[in-house]
Motif scaffolding. Sequence first.
Motif, PDB file in Angstrom:
ATOM      1  N   ALA A  70       0.700  -0.980   0.325  1.00 18.07           N
ATOM      2  CA  ALA A  70      -0.280   0.236  -0.094  1.00 18.07           C
ATOM      3  C   ALA A  70       0.674   1.613   0.256  1.00 18.07           C
ATOM      4  O   ALA A  70       0.512   2.071  -0.371  1.00 18.07           O
ATOM      5  N   ALA A  71       1.923   0.873   0.690  1.00 18.83           N
ATOM      6  CA  ALA A  71       2.988   2.808   0.766  1.00 18.83           C
ATOM      7  C   ALA A  71       3.162   2.702  -1.116  1.00 18.83           C
ATOM      8  O   ALA A  71       3.686   4.287  -0.956  1.00 18.83           O
ATOM      9  N   MET A  72       4.251   1.317  -1.008  1.00 19.06           N
ATOM     10  CA  MET A  72       4.173   1.583  -2.728  1.00 19.06           C
ATOM     11  C   MET A  72       3.761   2.645  -3.891  1.00 19.06           C
ATOM     12  O   MET A  72       4.134   3.030  -4.495  1.00 19.06           O
ATOM     13  N   ARG A  73       2.748   2.103  -3.459  1.00 17.85           N
ATOM     14  CA  ARG A  73       1.410   3.049  -4.316  1.00 17.85           C
ATOM     15  C   ARG A  73       1.000   4.104  -4.548  1.00 17.85           C
ATOM     16  O   ARG A  73       1.260   5.031  -5.342  1.00 17.85           O
ATOM     17  N   VAL A  74       2.477   5.071  -3.194  1.00 18.04           N
ATOM     18  CA  VAL A  74       2.014   6.442  -3.052  1.00 18.04           C
ATOM     19  C   VAL A  74       3.849   7.362  -3.313  1.00 18.04           C
ATOM     20  O   VAL A  74       4.053   8.589  -2.959  1.00 18.04           O
TER      21      VAL A  74
END
Length: 354
Positions: free
Chosen positions: A309-313
């Motif tokens: 999830a963090a990589m998507r931002v």
Amino acid sequence: MDNSRITTIEVGGERPYQVLVGRDLRSALPSLVARAAQAAVLYAPPLKEHAVRVADALRGAGIAPLPIELPDAEAGKTIEVAARCWDALGEAGFTRTDAVVGVGGGAVTDVAGFVAACWLRGVAVVQVPTSLLGMVDAAVGGKTGVNTGAGKNLVGAFHPPAGVLCDLSTLDSLPRADLVAGLAEVVKCGFIADPAILDLVEDDPDRHLPELVERAVRVKADVVSKDLRESGLREILNYGHTLGHAIEKRERYGWRHGHAISVGLVYAAALGRLAGRLDEATARRHRSVLDGLGLPVTYPAAAWPDLHAAMRVDKKARGARLRFVVLGGLARPEILEAPPDDLLRAAYEEVGTA
């Protein structure tokens, strides 16, 4: 190494500057801010003694120093801290010909650059990195910024410095854990551009430290000279950083940057190999070099949903499409665009532990 030797590395582009690598470089500082009547000296508490010496060098050249102490490490990389710095500049009557000097590790130089970039829409900044990470990564290249709740370095500006002074004498007292963490960025430079770095690290990183700093700075200088604003080539400097930044966010920045990047490098190597880009031997070498330095090469398997999830931002994402820097071979960086989720998970299984 000859203690009197100073190496000058040119960084080109729209606003060229020099990086000096050597020992006891404070005498070079005043000429870099010669137009300034005053210079803010931003530093964190552990570097107060060094900051005092920097301030004395400015004062001796007729430039009034304005010391500003920041919270240490990532705690200082906030918009609130930057705002406090701007208040101090306002009270001191800072003009466009005055300057900011960042004295410390990567967090301090990031904030100093951001403060300088925004004050009066841009005043000169000179970076005096005192950590290995700061020398080979944060202080060179003109990327500045602060962290927010959404992630690391998502608020910032491109603001090339007037110069960078990599004073190797400051590494003499650097805690071992911080020195080793900085070597993760050095190793990254070896894999993406200069394999000789890997040979030196595998031989004896302490003995070769001055050359490792010079080589890593040259790698970054060459890339940012061609692409200041990360429109293409500069992306290769983010090798290992997509997962690394996600780990830092999950750890609430309690991990050293280099430790997170070390895991990220092993992950990127696994991703490149599973995508059919990277050979098995070079992928294995990532783990062996980093593990040999005592850097972490694994992270909890259960963390994957949070990290994904963090990589998507991440700044390298384009819309909903994730982008990763991978290797097509030693010193052959490539972009892997929108890899399927099952490939991302399979690569993580190679670094995930129970």
